[in-house]
Design an enzyme around this catalytic site. Structure first.
Site, PDB file in Angstrom:
ATOM      1  N   HIS A  39      39.135  94.742  16.702  1.00 13.27           N
ATOM      2  CA  HIS A  39      39.244  93.320  17.049  1.00 13.27           C
ATOM      3  C   HIS A  39      39.645  93.185  18.514  1.00 13.27           C
ATOM      4  O   HIS A  39      40.787  93.463  18.885  1.00 13.27           O
ATOM      5  CB  HIS A  39      40.258  92.598  16.157  1.00 13.27           C
ATOM      6  CG  HIS A  39      40.251  91.114  16.357  1.00 13.27           C
ATOM      7  ND1 HIS A  39      39.884  90.215  15.374  1.00 13.27           N
ATOM      8  CD2 HIS A  39      40.531  90.354  17.443  1.00 13.27           C
ATOM      9  CE1 HIS A  39      39.952  88.986  15.838  1.00 13.27           C
ATOM     10  NE2 HIS A  39      40.357  89.043  17.107  1.00 13.27           N
ATOM     11  N   HIS A  49      38.450  91.091  22.527  1.00 12.18           N
ATOM     12  CA  HIS A  49      37.679  90.040  23.239  1.00 12.18           C
ATOM     13  C   HIS A  49      37.309  90.553  24.625  1.00 12.18           C
ATOM     14  O   HIS A  49      38.078  90.411  25.582  1.00 12.18           O
ATOM     15  CB  HIS A  49      38.504  88.752  23.350  1.00 12.18           C
ATOM     16  CG  HIS A  49      38.789  88.116  22.032  1.00 12.18           C
ATOM     17  ND1 HIS A  49      38.071  87.027  21.543  1.00 12.18           N
ATOM     18  CD2 HIS A  49      39.691  88.428  21.063  1.00 12.18           C
ATOM     19  CE1 HIS A  49      38.530  86.700  20.347  1.00 12.18           C
ATOM     20  NE2 HIS A  49      39.515  87.529  20.032  1.00 12.18           N
ATOM     21  N   GLN A  61      34.407  80.003  19.371  1.00 10.95           N
ATOM     22  CA  GLN A  61      35.821  79.828  19.748  1.00 10.95           C
ATOM     23  C   GLN A  61      36.323  78.383  19.604  1.00 10.95           C
ATOM     24  O   GLN A  61      37.406  78.136  19.085  1.00 10.95           O
ATOM     25  CB  GLN A  61      36.011  80.293  21.204  1.00 10.95           C
ATOM     26  CG  GLN A  61      37.344  79.934  21.843  1.00 10.95           C
ATOM     27  CD  GLN A  61      38.497  80.778  21.334  1.00 10.95           C
ATOM     28  OE1 GLN A  61      38.632  81.943  21.731  1.00 10.95           O
ATOM     29  NE2 GLN A  61      39.309  80.230  20.446  1.00 10.95           N
ATOM     30  N   HIS A  80      38.054  84.786  12.470  1.00  9.19           N
ATOM     31  CA  HIS A  80      39.410  84.443  12.925  1.00  9.19           C
ATOM     32  C   HIS A  80      39.929  83.451  11.891  1.00  9.19           C
ATOM     33  O   HIS A  80      39.479  82.298  11.859  1.00  9.19           O
ATOM     34  CB  HIS A  80      39.371  83.778  14.305  1.00  9.19           C
ATOM     35  CG  HIS A  80      39.294  84.733  15.453  1.00  9.19           C
ATOM     36  ND1 HIS A  80      38.189  85.489  15.707  1.00  9.19           N
ATOM     37  CD2 HIS A  80      40.212  85.047  16.409  1.00  9.19           C
ATOM     38  CE1 HIS A  80      38.423  86.238  16.780  1.00  9.19           C
ATOM     39  NE2 HIS A  80      39.639  85.988  17.235  1.00  9.19           N
ATOM     40  N   GLU A 104      44.865  81.746  11.817  1.00  4.07           N
ATOM     41  CA  GLU A 104      45.706  82.245  12.914  1.00  4.07           C
ATOM     42  C   GLU A 104      46.585  81.085  13.330  1.00  4.07           C
ATOM     43  O   GLU A 104      46.286  80.355  14.281  1.00  4.07           O
ATOM     44  CB  GLU A 104      44.853  82.744  14.087  1.00  4.07           C
ATOM     45  CG  GLU A 104      45.696  83.431  15.160  1.00  4.07           C
ATOM     46  CD  GLU A 104      44.886  83.858  16.379  1.00  4.07           C
ATOM     47  OE1 GLU A 104      43.675  83.560  16.427  1.00  4.07           O
ATOM     48  OE2 GLU A 104      45.471  84.484  17.276  1.00  4.07           O
ATOM     49  N   ASP A 137      43.169  93.126  20.192  1.00  8.29           N
ATOM     50  CA  ASP A 137      42.838  91.704  20.367  1.00  8.29           C
ATOM     51  C   ASP A 137      42.681  91.304  21.842  1.00  8.29           C
ATOM     52  O   ASP A 137      41.625  90.839  22.248  1.00  8.29           O
ATOM     53  CB  ASP A 137      43.888  90.812  19.676  1.00  8.29           C
ATOM     54  CG  ASP A 137      43.419  89.390  19.435  1.00  8.29           C
ATOM     55  OD1 ASP A 137      42.217  89.109  19.653  1.00  8.29           O
ATOM     56  OD2 ASP A 137      44.231  88.559  19.009  1.00  8.29           O
TER      57      ASP A 137
HETATM   58 FE   FE2 Z   1      40.919  87.399  18.398  1.00  2.23          FE
END
Ligand code: FE2
Length: 410
Positions: free
Chosen positions: A57, A59, A150, A208, A211, A307
């Site tokens: 995981h 980005h 996102q 996701h 969260e 992450d």
């Molecule tokens: Fe993430």
């Protein structure tokens, strides 16, 4: 004739020291003593040889942007990223930052990264840069990309088309962010639509999910139910699910965790980022990470991941999966000897299962992807973030602290 023989190493899975034989880029044999002739022999001196780290995981589109986040919240991170996209993001910018990070990650022993890529950008700059990078770095790192809406799948009417275009372009996995949809109901609807896309295209899913510090954010329940209903068991990952840390314990232990296990859902915790971004709005402060120990005990496949690294959400990070596993061990109460070995699995074999990496591991027939560490046991390596002495990819020594800049062998 072998291509490479690594003699006298410990591994996470063998009782005593072993020799590892490599031929044609694959592990030919692992045994206490191998006598076969080899073009090259390395004396492992009893050190620990591991399969490479897998970061499931990440980005890569926002990495190394070094955008400050003064409140330290998820919300400010998303807002600052939106500004960055508006003002600074280019295909070249993403490619440059992501390739710089991947080079460093490779030197830290990572050879597979699943990266989310924001598809709410009408120009799909991140997807264009990262699909190219995936091809360019294939000889060093297996990059798997997730089409990640996102700002929300329903944040704009064109997001669906953009997400499908990203998949057409070579993005591998379907993403979602139900807790960031405008209405709660739309979070559930987005999961349904996105799982249908994955089913139709025979793709994996990574969401996701929840969260948040909101105990009422229960999209993971919907995700588990839909996964079972659509026959997608084993193909779906719930990332983060930090809201589980503040949900009612009876609900989590008696209903939710058994549901996740029955649906074959994988879970990814991001201990560094979860602890940093979570717990801002509750008193007393909670641990802000999914109940890793309970999930594992119920048979759920759990990975820990990095992450973020120097991006709008997190100012630190060093591609050190030992650091990730250590934080997971602290937050998850995983300090027993067996538990520490399990934590090591959460950054190696468990995420390899999530990414469905073929030929991963240290047994005959696996790809000869390995890392030799300056430590003799898993616990010592975990405790010290052991130096990566040798990085081996497809049977060739490609880096590590023991390789001088000239490229000479150990
Ligand atoms: Fe993430």
């Amino acid at each position: 004739m072998l291509d490479l023989l690594i003699a006298n190493v410990h591994t996470p899975q063998h009782k005593g020291p072993v020799d590892v034989a490599v031929a044609d880029g694959k592990i030919a044999e692992v045994a206490p003593r191998i006598e076969a002739a080899s073009h090259r022999t390395i004396d492992g001196a009893g050190r620990l040889l591991i399969p490479p780290f897998v970061d499931a995981h990440f980005h890569l589109d926002s990495v190394l942007t070094r955008v400050p986040n003064s409140s330290g919240t998820l919300r400010e991170g998303i807002d600052n990223w939106a500004l960055y996209k508006q003002q600074k993001l280019t295909v070249e910018d993403v490619y440059r930052r992501a390739s710089q990070y991947c080079e460093h990650a490779f030197s830290m022993g990572i050879q597979a990264i699943r990266s989310h890529v924001d598809v709410c950008d009408p120009q799909l700059r991140g997807a264009r840069a990262l699909t190219q990078l995936k091809r360019d770095l294939a000889d060093r790192i297996d990059i798997q990309l997730v089409a990640f809406p996102q700002d929300g799948y329903y944040s704009a009417p064109q997001v669906r088309e953009q997400l499908l275009s990203a998949l057409d372009m070579g993005v591998d996995v379907v993403g979602a962010i139900p807790h960031n949809e405008p209405m709660y109901r739309q979070g559930s609807e987005s999961l349904h639509e996105l799982l249908l896309i994955a089913q139709e295209r025979d793709l994996l899913v990574d969401v996701h999910c929840d969260e948040s510090d909101d105990p009422n954010s229960r999209h993971v329940e919907t995700l588990a139910a839909l996964t079972a209903q659509l026959g997608l068991q084993g193909r779906v990952t719930a990332s983060h699910i930090t809201a589980t840390a503040v949900m009612d314990p009876y609900y989590v232990s008696r209903k939710l965790i058994p549901m996740l296990a029955a649906a074959g859902l994988h879970v990814i915790c991001n201990p560094l980022i979860n602890v940093h971004l979570g717990g801002h709005f509750t008193h007393p402060k909670h641990r802000a990470m999914a109940p890793l120990k309970d999930l594992l005990a119920a048979g759920v496949n759990v990975a820990c991941a990095q992450d973020c690294n120097e991006d709008p959400w997190y100012p630190l990070g060093n591609a050190d999966m030992f650091e990730v596993a250590r934080m997971g061990a602290h937050v998850g109460h995983m300090m027993g000897l067996e538990a520490l070995h399990t934590m090591f699995d959460t950054v190696t074999v468990n995420p390899a299962r999530i990414m469905r990496l073929s030929g991963y591991g240290l047994t005959a027939g696996c790809r000869a992807n390995m890392v030799l560490l300056r430590a003799t046991s898993v616990v010592e390596a975990l405790r010290t973030s052991a130096t990566r002495e040798l990085i081996i990819r497809d049977g060739a020594v490609r880096g590590g602290a023991a390789v001088p800049p000239s490229g000479n062998r150990l």
